[in-house]
Every structure is written in C-alpha cells, then in structure tokens.
Design a protein around this motif. Structure first.
Motif, PDB file in Angstrom:
ATOM      1  N   ARG A 114       0.601  -1.170   0.123  1.00  0.00           N
ATOM      2  CA  ARG A 114      -0.269   0.221  -0.225  1.00  0.00           C
ATOM      3  C   ARG A 114       1.241   1.432   0.085  1.00  0.00           C
ATOM      4  N   TYR A 115       1.562   1.322   0.771  1.00  0.00           N
ATOM      5  CA  TYR A 115       2.768   2.198   0.250  1.00  0.00           C
ATOM      6  C   TYR A 115       3.325   2.534  -0.765  1.00  0.00           C
ATOM      7  N   LYS A 116       3.887   1.373  -1.686  1.00  0.00           N
ATOM      8  CA  LYS A 116       4.406   1.608  -2.894  1.00  0.00           C
ATOM      9  C   LYS A 116       2.362   2.224  -2.983  1.00  0.00           C
ATOM     10  N   LEU A 117       1.837   1.650  -3.205  1.00  0.00           N
ATOM     11  CA  LEU A 117       0.637   1.968  -4.087  1.00  0.00           C
ATOM     12  C   LEU A 117       0.104   3.547  -4.458  1.00  0.00           C
ATOM     13  N   GLY A 118       0.317   4.044  -2.689  1.00  0.00           N
ATOM     14  CA  GLY A 118       0.123   5.453  -2.780  1.00  0.00           C
ATOM     15  C   GLY A 118       1.084   5.906  -3.143  1.00  0.00           C
ATOM     16  N   ARG A 119       2.231   5.873  -3.422  1.00  0.00           N
ATOM     17  CA  ARG A 119       3.659   6.213  -4.036  1.00  0.00           C
ATOM     18  C   ARG A 119       3.329   6.170  -5.176  1.00  0.00           C
ATOM     19  N   TYR A 120       3.053   5.599  -6.436  1.00  0.00           N
ATOM     20  CA  TYR A 120       2.913   5.658  -7.989  1.00  0.00           C
ATOM     21  C   TYR A 120       1.991   6.498  -8.183  1.00  0.00           C
ATOM     22  N   THR A 121       0.735   6.829  -6.489  1.00  0.00           N
ATOM     23  CA  THR A 121      -0.327   6.974  -7.806  1.00  0.00           C
ATOM     24  C   THR A 121      -0.508   8.527  -7.195  1.00  0.00           C
ATOM     25  N   SER A 122       0.920   9.113  -6.120  1.00  0.00           N
ATOM     26  CA  SER A 122       0.521  10.263  -5.889  1.00  0.00           C
ATOM     27  C   SER A 122       1.407  11.340  -7.047  1.00  0.00           C
ATOM     28  N   THR A 123       1.414  12.349  -6.541  1.00  0.00           N
ATOM     29  CA  THR A 123       2.112  13.096  -7.724  1.00  0.00           C
ATOM     30  C   THR A 123       3.332  14.165  -7.215  1.00  0.00           C
ATOM     31  N   LYS A 124       3.710  13.669  -5.788  1.00  0.00           N
ATOM     32  CA  LYS A 124       4.547  14.325  -5.119  1.00  0.00           C
ATOM     33  C   LYS A 124       6.248  14.168  -5.340  1.00  0.00           C
ATOM     34  N   ASP A 125       6.531  13.498  -5.705  1.00  0.00           N
ATOM     35  CA  ASP A 125       7.624  13.068  -6.462  1.00  0.00           C
ATOM     36  C   ASP A 125       7.537  13.834  -7.508  1.00  0.00           C
ATOM     37  N   GLU A 126       6.487  14.383  -8.965  1.00  0.00           N
ATOM     38  CA  GLU A 126       6.757  15.032  -9.890  1.00  0.00           C
ATOM     39  C   GLU A 126       6.569  16.395  -9.669  1.00  0.00           C
ATOM     40  N   GLU A 127       6.188  16.702  -8.117  1.00  0.00           N
ATOM     41  CA  GLU A 127       6.305  17.617  -7.857  1.00  0.00           C
ATOM     42  C   GLU A 127       7.469  18.814  -7.284  1.00  0.00           C
ATOM     43  N   ARG A 128       8.013  17.687  -7.314  1.00  0.00           N
ATOM     44  CA  ARG A 128       9.184  17.726  -7.138  1.00  0.00           C
ATOM     45  C   ARG A 128      10.349  17.861  -7.613  1.00  0.00           C
ATOM     46  N   GLY A 129      10.024  18.332  -9.059  1.00  0.00           N
ATOM     47  CA  GLY A 129      10.936  17.899  -9.962  1.00  0.00           C
ATOM     48  C   GLY A 129      11.854  16.518 -10.143  1.00  0.00           C
ATOM     49  N   LYS A 130      11.002  15.659  -9.524  1.00  0.00           N
ATOM     50  CA  LYS A 130      11.442  14.161  -9.714  1.00  0.00           C
ATOM     51  C   LYS A 130      10.573  12.896 -10.860  1.00  0.00           C
ATOM     52  N   ALA A 143       2.561   7.246   5.925  1.00  0.00           N
ATOM     53  CA  ALA A 143       1.850   8.079   5.541  1.00  0.00           C
ATOM     54  C   ALA A 143       1.428   7.376   3.980  1.00  0.00           C
ATOM     55  N   TYR A 144       2.109   7.571   3.531  1.00  0.00           N
ATOM     56  CA  TYR A 144       1.895   7.300   1.818  1.00  0.00           C
ATOM     57  C   TYR A 144       0.637   5.919   2.094  1.00  0.00           C
ATOM     58  N   ALA A 145       1.103   4.855   2.642  1.00  0.00           N
ATOM     59  CA  ALA A 145       0.130   3.822   3.349  1.00  0.00           C
ATOM     60  C   ALA A 145      -1.470   3.669   3.545  1.00  0.00           C
ATOM     61  N   LEU A 146      -1.485   4.168   4.165  1.00  0.00           N
ATOM     62  CA  LEU A 146      -2.281   4.516   5.602  1.00  0.00           C
ATOM     63  C   LEU A 146      -3.549   5.559   3.990  1.00  0.00           C
ATOM     64  N   SER A 147      -2.779   6.680   3.036  1.00  0.00           N
ATOM     65  CA  SER A 147      -3.491   7.324   2.319  1.00  0.00           C
ATOM     66  C   SER A 147      -4.111   6.453   1.459  1.00  0.00           C
ATOM     67  N   TYR A 148      -3.358   5.299   1.148  1.00  0.00           N
ATOM     68  CA  TYR A 148      -3.830   4.621   0.618  1.00  0.00           C
ATOM     69  C   TYR A 148      -5.039   3.330   0.830  1.00  0.00           C
ATOM     70  N   ARG A 149      -4.666   2.985   1.470  1.00  0.00           N
ATOM     71  CA  ARG A 149      -6.170   2.338   2.736  1.00  0.00           C
ATOM     72  C   ARG A 149      -7.157   2.853   2.473  1.00  0.00           C
ATOM     73  N   SER A 150      -7.458   4.139   2.568  1.00  0.00           N
ATOM     74  CA  SER A 150      -8.427   4.774   2.851  1.00  0.00           C
ATOM     75  C   SER A 150      -9.358   5.428   1.257  1.00  0.00           C
ATOM     76  N   THR A 151      -8.733   4.686   0.233  1.00  0.00           N
ATOM     77  CA  THR A 151      -9.152   5.180  -0.807  1.00  0.00           C
ATOM     78  C   THR A 151     -10.213   4.231  -1.349  1.00  0.00           C
ATOM     79  N   PRO A 152     -10.993   4.012  -2.045  1.00  0.00           N
ATOM     80  CA  PRO A 152     -12.164   3.589  -2.536  1.00  0.00           C
ATOM     81  C   PRO A 152     -11.840   2.214  -3.582  1.00  0.00           C
ATOM     82  N   GLY A 153     -12.208   1.188  -3.056  1.00  0.00           N
ATOM     83  CA  GLY A 153     -11.724  -0.101  -3.461  1.00  0.00           C
ATOM     84  C   GLY A 153     -10.242  -0.730  -2.983  1.00  0.00           C
ATOM     85  N   CYS A 154      -9.764  -0.133  -2.339  1.00  0.00           N
ATOM     86  CA  CYS A 154      -8.759  -0.966  -1.684  1.00  0.00           C
ATOM     87  C   CYS A 154      -8.647  -2.106  -1.056  1.00  0.00           C
TER      88      CYS A 154
END
Length: 344
Positions: free
Chosen positions: A69-85, A332-343
C-alpha cells in the motif's frame, strides 16, 4: 540460506556479466506464455530472461500488505513529480530491470510501455551492482518460473492500473531445476532456502498450499512483515557484507511474534501516530537485543541479520512525515492508499 552459499551467489553475478559482455542485449531470453520455459529453451543460472508478471509462481504465501500500500500510494501520487523527480514507480522498474534509476519520463509514460521512459543504465551496459538489484527466479518442472525474490515489488507493479499481469520485466535466473520431478524439486528448493513455507499465522504449510500467482487477493497479509519493512534502517539494516539472506524480514517477523508487547493488534495502525509508535517501540526492541542472540529458525544472530547499535533517528524522522509534507513518509502513503475506495 547458509553462509556457504554466498560465494556461489556472487559467482552467479559474474556469470551474468560474462553473458552480457558476450551477447549484449541479445542475451535476454523471453518467457513463453503460460509460465512455460523461455524461448531460449533452458536458461542457465545467471542468465536474464523477460517474463510476464502473471507467469510468475510465488515461493511464499504471504506479503506485508501495508508495504504494498505504501508503494501504491506513492505510485499513484504526484508528489514526486511536484518535487521535479520521476515517479518512484519508474525508478523501481529500472532497478528491477537491472538498469539503475529512471533517467527520462515522457508525459504519456506507463509501466507497461517501457519505451516511453529511459533508465540511467542502457541495456547491455549493466554492472555487477545493477544486476545484483534484479529479482530472481528458479526454473522448475514443466518450465514454470518460481519467483524467489521480488514478491512485494512485482505485486506493486501488478496492482497498478498501468501494470497488470501482462506487464513484462527482466529477472535473473538463479537455478534451472526443470529436470527434477515435483517432490525432488521442492526438496531442493527447501534445501537451498528458496521457499518460505509459512502462512500468515506463522504455521507450516506445504508447497501445494502456496498461491499460484502474485497479488493482494492471492497472497495473505502478514502485518509483522510490513512492520519489519518500516523498521529498516531504524532498528535494523540489510547486512552490507554480501547478499542479504533470503527471507531476512521473515526471520525478524518470527522474532517479533515472540514479543507479546509488540503485537501490531495492540496499536492503532489506522492512525499515523499510532503506527509510528509501534515502529519506534519495535525498532528500540531490536536495538536492545543481545547482538549474539539467534533469531528463531534463522541459524543467524541478530547482528548477522542487521541489528543496529543505535536508533535510526534520521530515517525515523523521514518515515514520520505526514501526507501534507513535500516528501511524505512511507506510513502516510500506506494509510492514504488504504483509505481509497476499492483498496484491498
């Protein structure tokens, strides 16, 4: 894995380097549909083959679902791109493919379209270090491909909308045991330390009880396994003197099960502060261990399995960052993804 196997594993990496030097990118075979043997017939130890995720057979029955869930939360986030990564999913794909990190990523890039992004190490120019980071398989009876390292990484890819069972990736062949019958094959797998025959409650299972595919639905959740993942570089670190033992995290999880005060069910793991309290308590218990004590079933001491002498304050601080931070922590990423619909 016994210490005597380490030199052999290092030798396999040298074999891969030799194969790539001689053959370049043409030395990569492709796995046949349905989990059969690669088209290059019988790949030898050290060779690289391209496989579909859906064709890989697990050698363990459980996963740490919160790690996924951490990985999926991070993969589906735009945080990396927002930091230019580049999004971390491309770094992880390149690493698993033996090609370092992501170099360039097009706007329409997808995990299942590797031509839309590039890696820092071109095909045919892999190094011993980049090859060591690749996931591994053993070829079994009827050419089936048994994954011996990479269950969490590949499940993360498989669960992504741009991944899936048909997504391809390269793996390194550890051994070809396809000439053995089923019983002899599994005896050999156990003898070599290539299979983890325990369920989510740490009870012994048989090879017939292993799942036949990767995925969060197919593989049960072991919360202790996720907990050990989050304590990495805080309470323990992967040993730096050669390849890490197979199932290293499961040995630590087995020890945690003997510690009544560190039961994940005793903490609120739906809340960031509650989860972090469990991770901190667990890490400090690891550090407090006698370095010479042997962890259950491992044949190795806590020191040999990476016990740290001091608490990893810097890593814990990074891990603790909330989702609102520019660079959120893993929990934080794991908990965020765990709360998404259909997780799952």
């Amino acid at each position: 894995m016994t210490p005597s196997r380490m030199p052999r594993r290092l030798a396999l990496l040298l074999t891969v380097v030799t194969v790539l030097t001689a053959l370049g990118s043409a030395g990569t075979a492709t796995a046949a549909p349905g989990g059969g043997a690669p088209s290059a017939a019988k790949p030898r130890a050290g060779e690289l083959i391209t496989v579909r995720l859906g064709d890989l057979m697990p050698t363990q029955a459980v996963l740490g679902h919160d790690q996924i869930r951490y990985k999926l939360g991070r993969y589906t986030s735009t945080k990396d791109e927002e930091r230019g990564k580049p999004n971390k999913k491309y770094d992880d794909w390149c690493e698993a493919n033996g090609q370092g990190e992501a170099a360039t990523v097009k706007a329409n890039a997808r995990l299942d379209k590797p031509r839309r992004f590039t890696c820092t190490i071109p095909l045919g120019q892999e190094t011993a270090e980049s090859l060591a980071a690749m996931k591994t398989v053993v070829v079994g009876p009827r050419g089936r491909l048994y994954l011996t390292d990479g269950h969490h990484t590949f499940t993360s890819f498989l669960e992504m909308p741009d991944g899936g069972a048909r997504m391809t990736i390269r793996v390194r062949v550890t051994d070809n045991l396809s000439a053995l019958g089923e019983r002899a094959f599994w005896r050999e797998m156990e003898d070599r330390g290539y299979v983890w025959l325990r369920d989510a409650d740490n009870r012994t299972i048989t090879p017939a009880q292993l799942p036949t595919r990767l995925g969060l639905r197919a593989m049960a959740d072991d919360p202790y396994r996720s907990l050990v993942y989050f304590t990495r570089d805080i309470g323990y670190a992967k040993p730096g003197d050669g390849p890490s033992p197979e199932f290293l995290e499961f040995y630590w999880a087995g020890w945690l099960r003997t510690q009544s005060g560190l039961d994940p069910a005793g903490y609120d793991r739906t809340d960031l502060s509650g989860y972090l309290a469990l991770i901190e308590d667990t890490s400090r218990a690891m550090i407090a261990l006698d370095p010479g004590i042997e962890l259950p079933g491992s044949g190795r001491t806590a020191q040999q399995l990476g016990r740290l002498d001091t608490f990893g304050t810097k890593e814990f601080t990074s891990l603790s960052a909330p989702l609102s931070a520019d660079k959120p922590g893993k929990v934080a990423y794991a908990l965020s993804y765990r709360s998404t619909p259909g997780c799952r």
